[in-house]
Structures are given as C-alpha cells and as structure tokens.
Design an enzyme around this catalytic site. Structure first.
Site, PDB file in Angstrom:
ATOM      1  N   CYS A 188      89.976  14.735   5.719  1.00 13.82           N
ATOM      2  CA  CYS A 188      88.895  15.485   6.087  1.00 13.82           C
ATOM      3  C   CYS A 188      87.610  14.432   6.474  1.00 13.82           C
ATOM      4  O   CYS A 188      87.535  13.364   5.641  1.00 13.82           O
ATOM      5  CB  CYS A 188      88.296  16.375   4.870  1.00 13.82           C
ATOM      6  SG  CYS A 188      86.667  17.244   5.294  1.00 13.82           S
ATOM      7  N   ASP A 195      94.749  16.250   4.171  1.00 18.18           N
ATOM      8  CA  ASP A 195      95.190  17.383   5.343  1.00 18.18           C
ATOM      9  C   ASP A 195      96.522  17.159   5.742  1.00 18.18           C
ATOM     10  O   ASP A 195      96.947  15.925   6.162  1.00 18.18           O
ATOM     11  CB  ASP A 195      94.373  17.477   6.400  1.00 18.18           C
ATOM     12  CG  ASP A 195      92.845  17.810   6.149  1.00 18.18           C
ATOM     13  OD1 ASP A 195      92.411  18.674   5.139  1.00 18.18           O
ATOM     14  OD2 ASP A 195      91.844  17.248   6.783  1.00 18.18           O
TER      15      ASP A 195
END
Length: 281
Positions: A188, A195
């Site tokens: 992120c 992620d």
C-alpha cells in the site's frame, strides 16, 4: 488536491452506519501517471473492476438485506476512489432504509461516478451490478487462463520495479501468448501493508523473455503503490521494452476490508475480462 496522506488510510476511523456519500475520498490519477510518462490522453483502454463482498442495508420494514456488488470504474476517469473510504461509504448503508436493491445500486452508481470525476462533468459513469443471495451460488472461482511463468526456476534479487529485466526477441517472428503469474506483490502506498495479486499478460508481438518477465513481476515485491498504479506501470514498461503490437494486462488482488480491486488495461478495444474471483480472493 486530495493526496493519499489526507485519506483515512492507516488512521482510526469512526464507522458511520447512515448513508453518507461524502465518505468517498477521490485521489487524482495524474501524478502517478506522470511518473510513468503518461501526459494528457491515456494510451490504453480499460477499467478497474471492484468486488464488494460486504454490502448490506435495511428494507422499508427494517429487515437487513445483503448483496455482492460488482463495480466498474473506467480508466479514463480523472480520479480513483481510495479503498478504505469506499469501505466506510459502503458501511454507511448498514442502518439506512431503501425501497429496493435497485435504489441502492443507483445510489452507488451516482456517488461513485461523481467521485471518480471529482465534482467535474461525469464523462462516463461507473457500472454497478448487485448480486442478490439467490444468485450467490452462481459466483464461480476460477484461476486465470494462460501459461504460468511461475514454473521457471529463476534467481530473484531485485525487489523494486526494474523494467530493464524485460526483453523480447525483436528480430524474430511475432507470437501470441497468454502468460500468468501468482507472484505479484506490492505494498500500500500509504500504510505499507502487503497487497497480494495474480497477473495475466496477453500480447501479440515479439516473444517476451519469460524468465525476465517473471523477475520483473517479482521486482514489485517491496514497491509502494496502489493496485491501479502498479498495473499501469507494468503495462507501460512492457510496451516500452518489448514493443508488442497488442497488449492486455489484468491483475486480480486479494481482498482487504471486504473489497478486491482488479485493474485491467488494454491497447485495443475488447470486452472487459469477467470479474470472476480466483481461489485467493
């Protein structure tokens, strides 16, 4: 101008359970696109395909209703919606009464469309489809089609995007291939949280060196950027280094906060890929 640092990411947040469209926080696409050499008109088509698994509201008698929402954000929009704000916005439906699922769908379509153009003229609306419980059993789980490059035993030592790892046989006969990898990971932009994603690359043109492509995908491992930005970076790097005649890049990221985001970018008009989740989603 809204910036990621001004969003609710990484901050304690009050959960509003009464419908509030103002919770949507829009971020401009332009700064990150400028970083990768995009100025003015974008050189691709596509959309960001969202799935919202945690959507609920009350019917006129106060009985809770649930649905899965599929939301399509056109890539030509000037802004994206920051994902935590999207979660807070959807939670604001929880104790609000609506006449029907169609009314909920229309609110989401109108609100998201306004957010992605950030108060300007809405040039193309977001697409919204609600899947009600009687159709939940129709939602398949399917992995991406194509040849997995994860089978290759390559050495990986670079964990920031390295387009120089990409190459193609520019002087040989062109090919058409669909290549996939489950080893896409980025972080992120604001919180640094991981992620996890899978990526599918469909192209026609000089044959891309698969080992180098896998090393390139792995090189995103410590990179901080939003999903949409990572996919556009991948698309632009492949275009610049491998010079395909046609290219499509799709990534499916695992959900966070009941939401998954699946960006798709293409060099040519085509139907969007089906918004079908894979096993990790």
């Amino acid at each position: 101008m809204n910036t990621p640092e001004l969003s609710q990411l990484g901050k304690a947040s009050a959960y509003i359970d009464q419908y509030d469209a103002s919770l949507l926080f829009a971020l401009p696409r332009e700064p990150k696109r400028t970083e990768i050499g995009i100025k003015g008109h974008v050189p691709f088509l596509g959309a960001d395909l969202w799935t919202a698994f945690e959507l609920s509201w009350l019917n006129p008698r106060g009985k809770p209703q649930v649905a899965i929402a599929h939301i399509t954000v056109p890539c030509e929009s000037t802004h994206i919606v920051e994902s935590k704000s999207f979660k807070l916005y959807l939670n604001s439906f929880n104790n609000s009464r609506f006449e029907s699922a169609d009314q909920v769908r229309e609110h989401i379509r109108t609100d998201v469309s306004a957010a992605i153009w950030h108060g300007g003229k809405v040039q193309s609306t977001a697409g919204v489809r609600l899947l009600l419980p009687e159709l939940f059993d129709c939602e398949p789980i399917r992995e991406m089609e194509g040849l997995s490059i994860d089978r290759l035993d390559v050495e990986c030592s670079v964990y920031q995007p390295a387009p120089e790892l990409l190459s193609a046989a520019l002087d040989e006969k062109p090919v058409t291939e669909i290549l996939t990898s489950d080893l896409l990971k980025s972080n992120c932009l604001v919180t640094g949280q991981p992620d996890w994603g899978s990526v599918q690359i469909t192209y026609s043109g000089p044959q891309i060196d698969q080992g180098g492509l896998l090393q390139y995908i792995v090189s995103f491992r410590n990179h901080n950027e939003f999903h949409e930005q990572c996919v556009e970076r991948i698309y632009m790097d492949i275009m610049a280094r491998c010079k395909p005649a046609k290219l499509s890049v799709v990534a499916r990221y695992t959900r966070r906060g009941g939401l998954d985001i699946n960006p798709w970018r293409s060099s040519h008009p085509q139907l969007p890929p089906p918004n079908v989740r894979n096993a990790r989603q």
